[in-house]
Every structure is written in C-alpha cells, then in structure tokens.
Design a protein around this motif. Structure first.
Motif, PDB file in Angstrom:
ATOM      1  N   VAL A  40       0.849  -1.187   0.000  1.00 60.42           N
ATOM      2  CA  VAL A  40       0.000   0.000   0.000  1.00 60.42           C
ATOM      3  C   VAL A  40       0.892   1.246   0.000  1.00 60.42           C
ATOM      4  N   ASN A  68     -11.078   3.677  -5.993  1.00 60.03           N
ATOM      5  CA  ASN A  68      -9.949   3.910  -5.105  1.00 60.03           C
ATOM      6  C   ASN A  68      -8.604   3.629  -5.771  1.00 60.03           C
ATOM      7  N   ALA A  84      -2.557   2.671  -5.527  1.00 53.86           N
ATOM      8  CA  ALA A  84      -3.527   2.036  -4.629  1.00 53.86           C
ATOM      9  C   ALA A  84      -3.235   2.410  -3.188  1.00 53.86           C
ATOM     10  N   ASN A  85      -4.276   2.697  -2.435  1.00 50.40           N
ATOM     11  CA  ASN A  85      -4.098   3.069  -1.031  1.00 50.40           C
ATOM     12  C   ASN A  85      -4.767   2.111  -0.060  1.00 50.40           C
ATOM     13  N   VAL A  86      -5.268   0.985  -0.587  1.00 53.81           N
ATOM     14  CA  VAL A  86      -5.825  -0.060   0.273  1.00 53.81           C
ATOM     15  C   VAL A  86      -5.389  -1.410  -0.292  1.00 53.81           C
ATOM     16  N   PRO A  87      -5.320  -2.451   0.547  1.00 57.53           N
ATOM     17  CA  PRO A  87      -4.970  -3.786   0.032  1.00 57.53           C
ATOM     18  C   PRO A  87      -6.029  -4.291  -0.941  1.00 57.53           C
ATOM     19  N   GLY A  88      -5.613  -5.124  -1.873  1.00 60.17           N
ATOM     20  CA  GLY A  88      -6.544  -5.692  -2.838  1.00 60.17           C
ATOM     21  C   GLY A  88      -5.817  -6.205  -4.061  1.00 60.17           C
ATOM     22  N   PRO A 111      -0.782  -5.069   2.582  1.00 51.70           N
ATOM     23  CA  PRO A 111      -0.567  -4.031   3.607  1.00 51.70           C
ATOM     24  C   PRO A 111       0.910  -3.673   3.721  1.00 51.70           C
ATOM     25  N   THR A 431      -9.052 -10.887  -3.427  1.00 48.67           N
ATOM     26  CA  THR A 431      -9.813  -9.671  -3.154  1.00 48.67           C
ATOM     27  C   THR A 431      -9.568  -8.639  -4.244  1.00 48.67           C
ATOM     28  N   LEU A 433      -9.847  -4.728  -5.615  1.00 47.66           N
ATOM     29  CA  LEU A 433      -9.969  -3.376  -5.101  1.00 47.66           C
ATOM     30  C   LEU A 433     -11.322  -2.804  -5.470  1.00 47.66           C
TER      31      LEU A 433
END
Length: 435
Positions: A40, A68, A84-88, A111, A431, A433
């Motif tokens: 991230v 996102n 990207a600013n979140v896991p996925g 993460p 997962t 995003l």
C-alpha cells in the motif's frame, strides 16, 4: 482495443519494431512477470526491465479501474502519488506507444509491512517424521552370509519409515526394538514407508545378526538433523521468522527432510574456513545452551519458517520496509551476517542479475565486493545462507547458494517468496480493489 483475432499480429509487429529499433533481447520481454506484488502506498513498475532509451515508449494502463485507484498509468514505481491506497488486487496492461497492449499483469496490493532484518547465527534442530533411511548395513547370518532384507524388499535410501505393523515410530531406537521383538518371535514385519509423496507398505522377515546377536533388516537410519545457518527476518506483527533461504536436505540422501518437530536456537561462530574454487568454505559454530528462540514449522525450497518466542532482531536494527522483486535493481546492495561470536555486521555486495518469474530460490545472482568479507571468507560460505540482502533501505531477499567454481558469487532468493512460505503473504488472495 484491437479485435482479438488481430491482437497476436499486432503483438508480433510491436516486438519486431522494438527489436529492430532498440535491439531488445527476446528474454527481456519474456522476463516480464505476469504477477506483481506491491505494498500500500507503492506503485507497480517494469522500468528495471528496459533500457532507459526505451522507457518513454511504454506505459502501464490500469484495467477495470475502481474508485480507489489512481487513474494515472506509470512505468516506474518512483512517481509521488501511489496507485492504490488499500490492500486488494487489480489488473493492468503494459502498453507500447500508449496504443498496443504488450502484456497483462496482475497486481496484488498488500498491507505496508516492515521486518527486522536478521543476520544472526542460529542453530537448527530437527526431528524427522518417522526415521530416514540413509544407507544399508548388510546382516551377517548364521551361515556367515551377507544379506540385506530391506534392500531386497525395495526400500531405497531417502525413504522415511513411519510405522512398523501399524505402530507409529518416531525414533531409530523404537524401530530397532520393534524389529528385534518381532524377529525374536519369528514374525514378519510390515513397514509403512513414505517414498517422495506416496505411502507404500513393505513386508520383511528380520534376520538374526550373529555379529550383534539381534534381529535386523540391514538398514542405517536416523531421526534427527542439525546445523548452523543465518536468520533472515523477523515480523513483529505475526511473530513469524524466516531463515536459511534454502531447503534443509539430508546430507546422506540429499532429499528434503520432512519435519515432525524442530526448534531454532542461538548459535556462536567459533571460526571461519575460507572458501576457494571447488571448496565452498564454512562457518564453524556451536549451539548456545538454553537459548531456544522458537519452533520450526516449515522446511521449504526457500528456507525454514516458524514462530519466535523472543525477538532476537530488535537488538540490532530498526525494522525495514520490504522491497519486492520488481523494485530490485542491478547494482550495489549489502548483506548482514556474523563472522565471529554473535556480532552482526554489514558487508557490501553487488546484485549482478535479477531473474523475475523464477521461484526456485535462485532468483538473483549476487557478488561479494566487500574487501573485509573477501579477506576472511573468500566469498559466500556455508552457514551464510539466509543472510538478509538489503538494497536502498529495503530488505529484498536472502543469500542461498554459492557458485562452487567462484565463491565470490552466488544466488539469492526474493523476500516475497520467503514471506509466502512463512504464511505472511497470501499469493492466492483474490480480493478485488473496490469490490
């Protein structure tokens, strides 16, 4: 997007154009991985795979963009705004001239994590699952004839014996006692044997050995293994560690040891036997009593893994961010290792080659450049395996093997592979995003 039936032709044309204009080797294209891992706040990149004069002609285009994800496509991971600013997980395409898709790449965003780099000498104690066959020892019968019932029954060196007449065994003493007991009663025995990844049963009649006055089947076995290696990393969040950088194999059979249980302990380096052409050299170490560090749960192609009861690494450094394979550059780096006692030192090396897409523990070619290390060890030696490799302030992998004909050079494994084997990273994470 061109029609599917024209795409192979366009790809062929694109590569011929690149090759003719810039003399790009075909393995440069083939080395572009289909999958990539980033943290991230980081960015995907393939810039290290292309000469600088080519980079302006390529870009990365995000496919099926979500809210996102940053819309800007990049070639290098050096841009200030992260994608990207979140896991996925998301997909992207490598584009030539912004028009022609060259390759699809799946990107996993994990993460942000920091690991304590190791470098400490550690002792490894393993107990095998069952007992391991390491050789044959013929039985001398009452007629003074040499016989080998186990070999005649088709037992091979490297097989693991896990049960005798359905009774599970864990030590070589248990195996010897059961063979003698059943032999004394003139009974045959049925051994449950693990060959590679399958289990088979072998029926054998023990023979009385007139040299030892016991019943035997002609096998040499052992139930444990040990040695000295180097800690690679410790994760303070999961309490998991990685060490060695390569699989532990039995010295007699050269086959993977299947672990029943094991533990990691502190070790003290007593001396160095320098390596030279044709001889890899080694660290001479001893185990420190009553210094258990943790368990050993996994013995895989890229090291041993488990949980630590004590944080050995916090005493030597601050945690470092992880550098994934696409961020590794050819050029200077450093390793952490012990040459005397328990003192961890840093030494300069060079990453000569990065081989993306491999997962055999030989994914980087490294070369020792530090004059002090070369003067003491001659290069990479046994016991140095697992020494963490750090580049640009990030832990990128570990030392694994030495070139026998050139001890100054050897292989390294990517840190992401070790994190997957440790269970810290999940390669199969699906997962998406924004989903």
């Amino acid at each position: 997007m061109p029609p599917k039936n024209k795409r192979p032709l366009l790809l062929c044309f694109a590569y011929l154009l690149i090759a003719s204009m810039f003399a790009l080797p075909i393995n440069g294209y083939l080395s572009i991985p289909k999958e990539q891992i980033i943290a991230v706040g980081d960015n995907p990149s393939v810039s290290t795979l292309f000469p600088k004069k080519l980079q302006d002609n390529f870009s990365l285009k995000i496919k099926n963009n979500q809210n996102n994800l940053n819309n800007k496509a990049v070639l290098s991971s050096n841009q200030k705004n992260s994608i990207a600013n979140v896991p996925g997980k998301f997909d992207m395409s490598l584009m030539l001239f912004g028009l022609i898709p060259i390759k699809n790449i799946s990107v996993s965003v994990v993460p942000d994590m920091k690991l304590y780099p190791g470098g400490q000498a550690v002792g490894v104690l393993l107990r095998t699952k069952g007992v391991l066959t390491v050789g044959f020892s013929p039985v001398i019968d009452k007629n003074n004839k040499s016989r080998s019932p186990a070999e005649d029954a088709g037992i091979d060196i490297g097989d693991s014996i896990v049960a005798v007449n359905e009774k599970t065994i864990t030590t070589d003493e248990e195996l010897a006692k059961l063979i003698n007991d059943f032999g004394t009663n003139n009974e045959k025995i049925v051994l449950t044997i693990k060959k590679e990844n399958i289990y088979v049963k072998k029926t054998i009649k023990p023979i009385k050995c007139y040299q030892t006055n016991t019943y035997r089947i002609g096998l040499l076995v052992k139930d444990n293994a040990g040695g000295v290696g180097t800690l690679t990393f410790y994760d303070p969040n999961t309490k998991k560690y990685g060490a060695l950088g390569h699989m532990i194999s039995d010295v007699d059979t050269n086959k993977q040891i299947v672990i029943k249980q094991g533990k990691l302990i502190k070790a003290h380096i007593e001396g160095i036997r320098a390596g030279k052409r044709g001889y890899p050299g080694e660290k001479v170490g001893t185990f420190i009593k009553n210094s258990d560090l943790g368990n050993i749960e996994v013995n895989s192609y890229c090291g041993i893994f488990g949980e630590m009861d004590k944080n050995l690494a916090t005493n030597i450094s601050e945690p470092l961010p992880v550098g994934f394979s696409h961020q590794i550059e050819t050029g200077p780096a450093e390793i952490y290792t012990v040459l005397s006692g328990e003192k961890v030192e840093k030494f300069s090396i060079n990453v000569d080659k990065v081989m993306l897409g491999k997962n055999d523990g030989k994914e980087m070619v490294i070369r020792i450049t530090d004059p002090k290390l070369l003067g003491i060890t001659g290069g990479i030696i046994q016991g140095m395996s697992g020494s963490p490799i750090v580049q640009n302030g990030k832990i990128i992998g570990a030392v694994t093997h030495v070139f026998i004909n050139d001890p100054t050079r050897g292989y390294g494994v990517f840190i992401e592979d070790m994190l997957m084997e440790a269970g810290i990273l999940d390669k199969n994470e699906e997962t998406k995003l924004g989903a």
